[in-house]
Structure formats: C-alpha cells, structure tokens
Design a protein around this motif. Sequence first.
Motif, PDB file in Angstrom:
ATOM      1  N   TYR A  31       0.792  -1.234   0.000  1.00 32.15           N
ATOM      2  CA  TYR A  31       0.000   0.000   0.000  1.00 32.15           C
ATOM      3  C   TYR A  31       0.823   1.282   0.000  1.00 32.15           C
ATOM      4  O   TYR A  31       0.275   2.365  -0.201  1.00 32.15           O
ATOM      5  CB  TYR A  31      -0.953   0.031   1.221  1.00 32.15           C
ATOM      6  N   ALA A 129      -3.503   5.697   3.360  1.00 31.38           N
ATOM      7  CA  ALA A 129      -3.409   4.505   2.507  1.00 31.38           C
ATOM      8  C   ALA A 129      -3.362   3.236   3.361  1.00 31.38           C
ATOM      9  O   ALA A 129      -3.966   2.222   3.008  1.00 31.38           O
ATOM     10  CB  ALA A 129      -2.179   4.594   1.606  1.00 31.38           C
ATOM     11  N   ALA A 132      -6.943   2.528   4.543  1.00 34.33           N
ATOM     12  CA  ALA A 132      -7.757   1.975   3.458  1.00 34.33           C
ATOM     13  C   ALA A 132      -7.374   0.527   3.171  1.00 34.33           C
ATOM     14  O   ALA A 132      -8.237  -0.326   2.944  1.00 34.33           O
ATOM     15  CB  ALA A 132      -7.607   2.821   2.195  1.00 34.33           C
ATOM     16  N   LEU A 140      -4.701   2.681  -2.180  1.00 32.11           N
ATOM     17  CA  LEU A 140      -4.955   4.053  -2.635  1.00 32.11           C
ATOM     18  C   LEU A 140      -3.864   4.610  -3.540  1.00 32.11           C
ATOM     19  O   LEU A 140      -4.126   5.508  -4.332  1.00 32.11           O
ATOM     20  CB  LEU A 140      -5.120   4.987  -1.431  1.00 32.11           C
TER      21      LEU A 140
END
Length: 151
Positions: A31, A129, A132, A140
């Motif tokens: 990520y 990020a 998420a 992201l």
Amino acid sequence: MIPKFEVWIIIQKPVSEVFAAVYDNKKISSYFVTGHASAPLKQGETVEWEFADFPGPFNVKSKQVVQDKLIMFEWENTTGGWNNVEFHFEALNSAETKVKVYETGWPDTEEGIKSSYGNCMGWSQMICAMKAFLEYGINLRKGAYKASTGD
C-alpha cells in the motif's frame, strides 16, 4: 524554526496488525512502498525502500523497534541529510489503533522547509493509505501518481 511535524490517524484494526503493516516489508509494499521494500525493519538493520513514482531508492536505518509500540528509523532526505522518523502505535481498545508519525531532520532553510512540507503530505497520505488497505483491502496509491519525469 526547525522543521518538524506530527500526523496521526485511528485505524479500525488491532495494534498488532497495524504495527505489522509498517514493520513487514511485504505488507508495506502492498500500500505504500510502490517499488519494493527489501526487508523488514529489524532494529539495527538498514533496508532499502524504492518508490515507482519517486526518485530513489532510499536507505532506511532502523534504530529502535518495540513490538506494537514504536518503530524509529532514519532515512535519507532530499537535501542530502538524514531525517528521524518515529511511528508510535497506541491500542485504543482491542479493535482500534492510533498511529502517530513524527519526522525531524531538515535544515532550517527554505529548501529544508519546503521538503518538510512534502514529507508531511507524504506521511499523511501513507497513514490514510494504510487505513484503506487494512480496513478495506484497497491500495490508494495504485494509479495515484506517475513516475517523476523532472517536470
């Protein structure tokens, strides 16, 4: 003024999962570190982080690791020096973790202050990020940035 900052977020996951998302090279590469992270952030070791969308790679020297509490490292900054970064992890309950990120080390110059703003933005994006990814399985950063062309 010495450039320094703090950013934070609450993630709806246990502290052990949030800690691992920063410490573990495979997880952080899912990520944030879009090129590769060469190894976990074991205390006393230097690893390499490479971003597909930012010139690098960057050497990351792991200074202190306290399981589920703290990760401290130094990494090269864009002004030719080394910055200190601290990740603090606080279990708010069994399903929520507050993560704080601090960074210091830029020179007290116009270029240093400008670079500190860029890193503040970067760490803010990183923790969003991470939230998420951990909570929803979404990356992201995918497609969010293009490789630097010097423009």
